[in-house]
Scaffold this motif. Sequence first.
Motif, PDB file in Angstrom:
ATOM      1  N   ALA A  51       0.829  -1.209   0.000  1.00 44.99           N
ATOM      2  CA  ALA A  51       0.000   0.000   0.000  1.00 44.99           C
ATOM      3  C   ALA A  51       0.863   1.258   0.000  1.00 44.99           C
ATOM      4  CB  ALA A  51      -0.931  -0.007   1.207  1.00 44.99           C
ATOM      5  N   VAL A  52       1.973   1.241   0.733  1.00 43.29           N
ATOM      6  CA  VAL A  52       2.889   2.395   0.743  1.00 43.29           C
ATOM      7  C   VAL A  52       3.440   2.616  -0.655  1.00 43.29           C
ATOM      8  CG1 VAL A  52       5.134   3.230   1.576  1.00 43.29           C
ATOM      9  CG2 VAL A  52       3.504   2.221   3.186  1.00 43.29           C
ATOM     10  N   LYS A  53       3.853   1.542  -1.290  1.00 37.36           N
ATOM     11  CA  LYS A  53       4.414   1.645  -2.639  1.00 37.36           C
ATOM     12  C   LYS A  53       3.377   2.177  -3.635  1.00 37.36           C
ATOM     13  CE  LYS A  53       7.356  -0.867  -5.753  1.00 37.36           C
ATOM     14  NZ  LYS A  53       8.121  -2.066  -5.975  1.00 37.36           N
ATOM     15  N   HIS A  54       2.137   1.777  -3.450  1.00 39.09           N
ATOM     16  CA  HIS A  54       1.063   2.207  -4.344  1.00 39.09           C
ATOM     17  C   HIS A  54       0.721   3.692  -4.153  1.00 39.09           C
ATOM     18  CE1 HIS A  54      -2.581   1.942  -6.744  1.00 39.09           C
ATOM     19  NE2 HIS A  54      -3.242   2.501  -5.741  1.00 39.09           N
ATOM     20  N   LYS A  55       0.743   4.155  -2.908  1.00 43.54           N
ATOM     21  CA  LYS A  55       0.272   5.509  -2.608  1.00 43.54           C
ATOM     22  C   LYS A  55       1.372   6.564  -2.610  1.00 43.54           C
ATOM     23  CE  LYS A  55      -2.721   8.206   0.216  1.00 43.54           C
ATOM     24  NZ  LYS A  55      -3.953   8.225   0.913  1.00 43.54           N
ATOM     25  N   PHE A  56       2.593   6.190  -2.264  1.00 48.15           N
ATOM     26  CA  PHE A  56       3.689   7.146  -2.133  1.00 48.15           C
ATOM     27  C   PHE A  56       4.830   6.799  -3.086  1.00 48.15           C
ATOM     28  CE2 PHE A  56       1.506   7.230   1.950  1.00 48.15           C
ATOM     29  CZ  PHE A  56       1.402   8.594   2.196  1.00 48.15           C
ATOM     30  N   ARG A  57       5.533   7.821  -3.514  1.00 55.92           N
ATOM     31  CA  ARG A  57       6.707   7.585  -4.362  1.00 55.92           C
ATOM     32  C   ARG A  57       7.843   6.967  -3.574  1.00 55.92           C
ATOM     33  NH1 ARG A  57       7.359  12.866  -8.239  1.00 55.92           N
ATOM     34  NH2 ARG A  57       5.363  12.617  -9.298  1.00 55.92           N
ATOM     35  N   ARG A  58       8.001   7.435  -2.337  1.00 55.73           N
ATOM     36  CA  ARG A  58       9.087   6.949  -1.485  1.00 55.73           C
ATOM     37  C   ARG A  58       8.561   6.674  -0.080  1.00 55.73           C
ATOM     38  NH1 ARG A  58      13.035  10.827  -0.535  1.00 55.73           N
ATOM     39  NH2 ARG A  58      11.439  12.399  -0.750  1.00 55.73           N
ATOM     40  N   ARG A  59       9.213   5.757   0.599  1.00 61.28           N
ATOM     41  CA  ARG A  59       8.843   5.450   1.977  1.00 61.28           C
ATOM     42  C   ARG A  59       8.976   6.670   2.872  1.00 61.28           C
ATOM     43  NH1 ARG A  59      11.619  -0.329   3.494  1.00 61.28           N
ATOM     44  NH2 ARG A  59      10.494  -1.583   1.976  1.00 61.28           N
ATOM     45  N   ASN A  60       9.949   7.527   2.562  1.00 61.22           N
ATOM     46  CA  ASN A  60      10.151   8.721   3.380  1.00 61.22           C
ATOM     47  C   ASN A  60       8.915   9.608   3.390  1.00 61.22           C
ATOM     48  OD1 ASN A  60      12.704   7.876   3.992  1.00 61.22           O
ATOM     49  ND2 ASN A  60      13.752   9.353   2.697  1.00 61.22           N
ATOM     50  N   GLU A  61       8.203   9.668   2.281  1.00 64.04           N
ATOM     51  CA  GLU A  61       6.975  10.459   2.230  1.00 64.04           C
ATOM     52  C   GLU A  61       5.930   9.868   3.174  1.00 64.04           C
ATOM     53  OE1 GLU A  61       5.630  10.773  -1.822  1.00 64.04           O
ATOM     54  OE2 GLU A  61       7.602  11.412  -2.512  1.00 64.04           O
ATOM     55  N   PRO A  70      12.034   7.530   9.194  1.00 69.35           N
ATOM     56  CA  PRO A  70      12.133   6.439   8.203  1.00 69.35           C
ATOM     57  C   PRO A  70      12.596   5.114   8.816  1.00 69.35           C
ATOM     58  CG  PRO A  70      12.998   8.460   7.280  1.00 69.35           C
ATOM     59  CD  PRO A  70      12.724   8.737   8.745  1.00 69.35           C
ATOM     60  N   SER A  71      13.441   5.177   9.841  1.00 73.07           N
ATOM     61  CA  SER A  71      13.913   3.943  10.477  1.00 73.07           C
ATOM     62  C   SER A  71      12.769   3.189  11.158  1.00 73.07           C
ATOM     63  CB  SER A  71      15.019   4.244  11.490  1.00 73.07           C
ATOM     64  OG  SER A  71      14.540   5.099  12.516  1.00 73.07           O
ATOM     65  N   GLU A  72      11.792   3.915  11.685  1.00 71.56           N
ATOM     66  CA  GLU A  72      10.644   3.244  12.299  1.00 71.56           C
ATOM     67  C   GLU A  72       9.778   2.572  11.242  1.00 71.56           C
ATOM     68  OE1 GLU A  72       7.184   3.863  15.641  1.00 71.56           O
ATOM     69  OE2 GLU A  72       8.541   5.517  15.207  1.00 71.56           O
ATOM     70  N   ILE A  73       9.624   3.228  10.095  1.00 70.63           N
ATOM     71  CA  ILE A  73       8.863   2.624   8.995  1.00 70.63           C
ATOM     72  C   ILE A  73       9.561   1.340   8.538  1.00 70.63           C
ATOM     73  CG2 ILE A  73       7.973   2.948   6.655  1.00 70.63           C
ATOM     74  CD1 ILE A  73       6.633   4.705   8.932  1.00 70.63           C
ATOM     75  N   SER A  74      10.882   1.376   8.449  1.00 72.83           N
ATOM     76  CA  SER A  74      11.636   0.173   8.077  1.00 72.83           C
ATOM     77  C   SER A  74      11.377  -0.953   9.069  1.00 72.83           C
ATOM     78  CB  SER A  74      13.128   0.474   8.008  1.00 72.83           C
ATOM     79  OG  SER A  74      13.394   1.338   6.940  1.00 72.83           O
TER      80      SER A  74
END
Length: 109
Positions: A51-61, A70-74
């Motif tokens: 879903a992140v990949k579908h909605k955002f260009r980058r995980r940072n967004e 970003p480390s928490e998202i990872s």
Amino acid sequence: MKETFNLITTRMTKARTYNSEIIKELLAETSAKELRLTEKKMLLAGRIADAVKHKFRRRNEFAVTMGKRPSEISKWLSGTHNFTSETLFEIERVLEIQLLNLEPKLASY
């Protein structure tokens, strides 16, 4: 007990099979309950990653939108994180997806 271990990528489209004595020993020491819990965590992380990949260009967004580093998202996407219900509800809201089915079940008599 399974003799192989399937590693599923974040896209969850390809699985690579590894045959290893160490993995066999670890799996032999792991209960079916623990294996199922791990599998569910990995599936949850995969669904969020898709879903992140579908909605955002980058995980940072996504991280900025969630107000997280970003480390928490990872860590979330690693498949090992224990989410709070509040975090799951916020992820659902931001990504506009349903992760949990909280509809009441009809009693069967």
